[in-house]
Design a protein around this motif. Structure first.
Motif, PDB file in Angstrom:
ATOM      1  N   TYR A  65       6.861  13.055  -0.057  1.00 32.76           N
ATOM      2  CA  TYR A  65       6.545  11.626  -0.227  1.00 32.76           C
ATOM      3  C   TYR A  65       5.299  11.471  -1.089  1.00 32.76           C
ATOM      4  O   TYR A  65       4.595  12.447  -1.389  1.00 32.76           O
ATOM      5  N   ILE A  68       2.696   6.042  -3.015  1.00 32.06           N
ATOM      6  CA  ILE A  68       3.461   4.852  -3.407  1.00 32.06           C
ATOM      7  C   ILE A  68       4.484   4.524  -2.321  1.00 32.06           C
ATOM      8  O   ILE A  68       4.728   3.339  -2.028  1.00 32.06           O
ATOM      9  N   ASP A  69       5.065   5.549  -1.704  1.00 33.50           N
ATOM     10  CA  ASP A  69       6.004   5.307  -0.603  1.00 33.50           C
ATOM     11  C   ASP A  69       5.306   4.608   0.566  1.00 33.50           C
ATOM     12  O   ASP A  69       5.888   3.733   1.221  1.00 33.50           O
ATOM     13  N   LEU A  71       2.687   2.633   0.277  1.00 33.43           N
ATOM     14  CA  LEU A  71       2.459   1.256  -0.152  1.00 33.43           C
ATOM     15  C   LEU A  71       3.726   0.420  -0.005  1.00 33.43           C
ATOM     16  O   LEU A  71       3.662  -0.752   0.389  1.00 33.43           O
ATOM     17  N   ARG A  72       4.866   1.003  -0.348  1.00 32.65           N
ATOM     18  CA  ARG A  72       6.128   0.278  -0.190  1.00 32.65           C
ATOM     19  C   ARG A  72       6.434   0.005   1.281  1.00 32.65           C
ATOM     20  O   ARG A  72       7.009  -1.034   1.623  1.00 32.65           O
ATOM     21  N   HIS A  73       6.015   0.935   2.153  1.00 38.33           N
ATOM     22  CA  HIS A  73       6.212   0.717   3.586  1.00 38.33           C
ATOM     23  C   HIS A  73       5.383  -0.484   4.063  1.00 38.33           C
ATOM     24  O   HIS A  73       5.872  -1.292   4.876  1.00 38.33           O
ATOM     25  N   GLN A  75       4.732  -3.049   2.373  1.00 37.48           N
ATOM     26  CA  GLN A  75       5.455  -4.235   1.927  1.00 37.48           C
ATOM     27  C   GLN A  75       6.673  -4.513   2.801  1.00 37.48           C
ATOM     28  O   GLN A  75       6.974  -5.665   3.124  1.00 37.48           O
ATOM     29  N   GLN A  76       7.363  -3.424   3.201  1.00 38.62           N
ATOM     30  CA  GLN A  76       8.574  -3.586   4.026  1.00 38.62           C
ATOM     31  C   GLN A  76       8.270  -4.194   5.383  1.00 38.62           C
ATOM     32  O   GLN A  76       9.042  -5.005   5.902  1.00 38.62           O
ATOM     33  N   ASN A  78       5.727  -6.059   5.935  1.00 34.39           N
ATOM     34  CA  ASN A  78       4.945  -7.272   5.672  1.00 34.39           C
ATOM     35  C   ASN A  78       3.550  -7.180   6.300  1.00 34.39           C
ATOM     36  O   ASN A  78       3.083  -8.096   6.968  1.00 34.39           O
ATOM     37  N   GLU A  97       0.138   2.897 -11.515  1.00 34.60           N
ATOM     38  CA  GLU A  97       1.308   2.645 -10.669  1.00 34.60           C
ATOM     39  C   GLU A  97       0.868   2.219  -9.267  1.00 34.60           C
ATOM     40  O   GLU A  97       1.454   1.317  -8.663  1.00 34.60           O
ATOM     41  N   ALA A 101       1.595  -1.288  -7.291  1.00 42.20           N
ATOM     42  CA  ALA A 101       2.322  -1.282  -6.017  1.00 42.20           C
ATOM     43  C   ALA A 101       1.545  -1.951  -4.892  1.00 42.20           C
ATOM     44  O   ALA A 101       2.079  -2.119  -3.793  1.00 42.20           O
TER      45      ALA A 101
END
Length: 479
Positions: A65, A68-69, A71-73, A75-76, A78, A97, A101
């Motif tokens: 991982y 960035i993964d 950071l996306r979590h 967002q998922q 919230n 990047e 993100a």
């Protein structure tokens, strides 16, 4: 620096880096930071789920991982939190990047020093708190803007509308696109009002509680109470909040019409009563003339003529009182001391005061102040109040207090009694023509009093409660 303990979660598969970060922060700010460690991606995800940390330091490389993964979590789920990405030297594309993100900042591991690390953490936290406060303000504003029952409009000084809330769209009967193609003065029923409004807001920066008349797309009239303020001086953008008072104005008008109808009916009844009695006496006297011989007894004729004359005078006096109680009057002002004016008023009421055993207390200002008044008319006005006070108090128990003092540029006269007081439902009607709760009297005394005081550019109001007495407060301009 804040004195609260800052909780940091560091997600990094190299435990040495964790110890290094902990040591650097402890060196520069002992006891200020508490750093927890998650050595794997999954451990980091589990720790994030607790939401117990103020800021997150995340290594970009986490086995299979990346940061960035993580950071996306965020967002998922919230979850908005400040994140600093730790990258290797020369990974500038990764830095870009990470910021895209959602990272708050990044640090290059090989370049981390204690001051740089502490300052970055502190700045990122401060910026996050600031942005969160802004977001909260925007959320509250958006809620007010969207849910308000008032019309809210944003416009510029070119008179162009740039935004409007749902209430404005609904009441003005325009779509959002239609309204944004209008100018501010297009909303006003009278174009001159619209031009005046925009010129005023652009000059004065604020308009407070001013009534205007808007018109809807279909031409319906909207009475509005407007508050407007300049929001952006540089771009000349102002906020206009308009309360729809159309229904309130309509109800007020209907109430006034109903009150006028009631007053008219009361006036008609009083006049009918007051005029009918003397007219009856006149008719009786005339009827006696008709049944008498052609040459009646001179003494009897004199009696009948006196009856006619006396009752004609009575009718004439009633009509005169009615006219004088409401019309503008010619004043003949002269100089008089305020305290002396009240003393003269008391002299006219001296017999009544003594007969009823009323105690008089005078709290007069010193030095006395000169007023320019029609003395005779003002004594009549004040005497009406004093007589009413005497009649409201029990004999031998009454206390009448007269007070004078300066209130800015006005002379204040207060006339207070310890009588029976006035019921709340009657206070608003005290100055109406022919309103009275007495068995005798026309109800024109206080109407005349108010008229005299208003003609002198003064004001009068009453403070009273049943069983607690009554106080009339009069303000007269100091000359």
């Amino acid at each position: 620096m804040t004195e609260e303990l800052v909780h940091i979660l560091m997600i990094d598969d190299d435990e040495d880096d964790y110890f290094l970060v902990s040591s650097l922060l402890d060196d520069v700010s002992p006891g200020q930071y508490k750093v927890d460690w998650a050595g794997t991606y999954n451990e980091g995800i589990a720790a994030i789920a607790t939401r117990q940390h103020d800021i997150y330091l995340i290594d970009y490389r986490l086995g299979q991982y990346t940061g960035i993964d993580i950071l996306r979590h965020f967002q998922q789920i919230n979850y908005k939190a400040p994140v600093i990405i730790l990258t290797g030297k020369g990974d500038y594309s990764i830095d870009k990047e990470a910021m895209t993100a959602g990272a708050s900042d990044y640090l290059v591991k090989g370049e981390i020093t204690a001051p740089v690390l502490e300052r970055t953490v502190r700045y990122v936290l401060d910026e996050f708190r600031h942005l969160r406060a802004i977001a909260e303000s925007e959320r509250k504003y958006f809620g007010i803007f969207e849910k308000s029952h008032d019309l809210i409009l944003l416009a510029d000084c070119d008179k162009k509308i740039i935004d409007a809330n749902p209430a404005a769209l609904r009441k003005l009967e325009y779509s959002k696109d239609e309204l944004l193609h209008l100018h501010m003065q297009d909303l006003f029923l009278e174009k001159e009002q619209g031009v005046e409004f925009v010129e005023e807001i652009c000059k004065e920066d604020a308009i407070t509680h001013i009534e205007y008349i808007f018109k809807s797309k279909s031409g319906n009239r909207l009475d509005v109470l407007v508050n407007a303020n300049m929001l952006d001086e540089e771009n000349q953008v102002f906020l206009c909040v308009a309360e729809d008072i159309t229904q309130r104005k309509r109800e007020e008008m209907e109430k006034r019409q109903q009150e006028k109808f009631v007053i008219s009916g009361r006036i008609a009844r009083v006049i009918a009563h007051e005029v009918r009695n003397p007219l009856t006496n006149i008719l009786l006297a005339i009827s006696q003339f008709k049944v008498e011989p052609i040459s009646p007894n001179p003494e009897e004729s004199s009696v009948y003529l006196d009856i006619v004359e006396r009752n004609c005078h009575r009718i004439n006096q009633l009509v005169t009182e009615l006219l004088q109680s409401t019309r503008m009057m010619d004043l003949h002002p002269e100089s008089v001391f305020a305290n002396q004016l009240l003393i003269k008023t008391l002299e006219h009421a001296q017999d009544r005061l003594q007969l009823n055993g009323i105690k008089v207390e005078k709290n007069f200002m010193r030095p006395d102040v000169i007023l320019q008044l029609d003395v005779d008319k003002m004594i009549i006005a004040l005497l009406n109040i004093v007589i009413n006070a005497i009649e409201a108090m029990k004999p031998n128990e009454g206390e009448l207090t007269l007070t004078t003092y300066l209130e800015k540029d006005k002379v204040c006269i207060r006339i207070k009694d310890n009588g029976i007081g006035i019921p709340e439902e009657n206070k608003a009607r005290l100055f109406e023509p022919f309103f009275t709760d007495k068995t005798k009297g026309t109800g024109l005394g206080l109407t005349s009093t108010q008229n005299i005081i208003l003609n002198h550019k003064g004001s009068i109001h009453v403070e009273s409660a049943p069983g607690k007495g009554t106080e009339f407060v009069i303000l007269l301009p100091q000359q």
